[in-house]
Write an enzyme that holds these catalytic residues in place. Structure first.
Site: not given
Ligand SMILES: Cc1cc2nc3c(=O)[nH]c(=O)nc-3n(C[C@H](O)[C@H](O)[C@H](O)COP(=O)(O)O)c2cc1C
Length: 402
Positions: A299, A171, A197, A275, A148
């Protein structure tokens, strides 16, 4: 103090005592039903669900809340699990399943198993070493890992523990200069695939987390310096180290649209996987805008309140994509048959989130390794029982919706 082993020994003693036989069994079963028969070592686990109770016991409730939460009444989270019951397997007999090949190839790399690790931020909430034991476990058990943007450990250190570059989850934030710097850093670290994402704009109503956080005897801001305003959150994440975050207000800009895909592709040579897709319309738009792969995901039920399970979204995405790019899925996968069902629908790989976090919080690296081993073993057993000796042989003929 850990009471579980003593209590379990006591329950076992009762159970084996001839004089107390009937009452002893009842006490033992009652203890198990109450969740008191916690495992005390990873290798005692019968299935991955057993790690959750240990994780809950080990973690402060507010960190457990971060792990466990869904949104509002947690019904999307629940739907992710419940939906599997609607699909059954059509099992075949007398097939040579002596050798079972679970390998899958994605973007030129072959993995021994289709089970992969979803990106999860802030893993130091679950273990003092954060992502490092997870990376070591993924390496030891040869599973693909997605790291992440919000990892508590720098991507370079995770890659070192893994022994090769992981996939990187992005992100992008609402400052393109920050986006560029983060993407370039992941690329420089050798990450072959970037996972964007798109299902998690700010504002998830994580009631379970917020209630458990409210109960904390200490102020969360004592540790989380600056609180939960996004640029304060980002400033604590190694991926943003050294960057000017003054203009950053959110992880996903509220005005972000599909043109972000070609913009990102211009920035990097990494493959771009998107995603959070749950509809055929968005699957087609993802293809049109250059996505190299799709992860069907809500999620883990912790962003949207759609009440629609990931596994239910998978068939329409697979149909729309029509084999043009690989489709992966995550959300609620806990048993071998869950993986089998997604593979039968046409998923190329399946990712897990919470199960490996339970393993991490329960027993560190050994916990994560055992979670992965158990899931592989279950899938292998289910493949044999169904008469399928390779992932390619798992087709929709093996599935029925009832
Ligand atoms: C504690 C936690 C943190 C997460 N952090 C991220 C993240 O940083 N980026 C992301 O794309 N998904 C994140 N997710 C979602 C997971 O990648 C994944 O979609 C989800 O956990 C899959 O569902 P499962 O937990 O039921 O297996 C997070 C999930 C959890 C449980």
């Amino acid at each position: 103090m850990n009471e579980a082993p003593g209590r379990r020994q006591f329950l076992r003693m009762l159970a084996t005592s001839p004089a107390l036989a009937a009452g002893g069994w009842a006490a033992l079963l009652n203890g198990i039903a109450q969740g008191e028969d916690l495992i005390t070592a990873a290798d005692q686990a019968v299935n991955v669900l057993e790690f959750e109770d240990v994780a809950r016991k080990n973690l402060p409730p507010w960190h457990y809340g971060y792990l466990a939460t869904g949104v509002t009444d947690d019904s999307t989270l629940k739907a992710n699990r419940d939906a599997f019951a609607r699909y059954q397997l059509r099992t075949r007999r007398l097939v040579d399943v002596k050798k079972v090949d679970m390998s899958v190839t994605l973007f030129g790399t072959t993995w021994d198993s289709p089970i992969m690790l979803s990106p999860v931020g802030s893993q130091r909430a679950f273990h003092p070493e954060g992502e490092i034991p997870v990376a070591r476990a993924a390496a030891a058990q040869k599973h693909n890992l997605i790291v992440s943007t919000h990892s508590s450990t720098p991507i370079e250190a995770v890659n070192e523990a893994l022994g090769h570059p992981a996939w990187f989850q992005l992100y992008p934030t609402d400052d393109w200069n920050v986006t560029k710097a983060v993407v370039k850093r992941a690329e420089k670290a050798g990450c072959p695939v970037m996972v964007l994402t798109v299902d998690s704009q700010n504002g998830a109503l994580r009631d379970t987390l917020f209630k458990l956080r409210r109960a904390a005897p200490v102020k969360c801001t004592d540790c989380h310096i600056g609180g939960f305003v996004y640029n304060a959150v980002a400033s604590r994440r190694p991926m943003f180290e050294g960057l000017d975050l003054a203009k950053v207000t959110t992880q996903l800009p509220l005005d972000m649209t599909w043109d972000v895909l070609p913009r990102l592709k211009e920035l990097t040579t990494m493959k771009l996987v998107i995603k959070g897709i749950v509809t055929r319309e968005d699957a087609l738009l993802a293809l049109e805008h250059g996505a190299d792969g799709i992860i069907v995901s809500n999620h883990g039920g912790r962003s949207e309140d759609s009440k629609r399970a990931s596994i239910d979204c998978l068939p329409e995405v697979i149909a729309a994509v029509n084999g043009k790019v690989p489709v992966l899925v995550d959300g609620g996968f806990r048993r071998g048959t869950d993986f089998f069902k997604a593979l039968a629908m046409g998923a190329r790989a399946v990712c897990i989130g919470r199960p490996y976090l339970w393993g991490l919080a329960a027993f560190g690296q050994a916990g994560v390794e055992t979670v992965l081993t158990l899931l592989r073993k279950e899938l292998q057993i289910d493949m044999r029982q169904a008469g399928t000796a390779s992932i390619a042989q798992i087709t929709k003929d093996f599935l029925i919706e009832g």
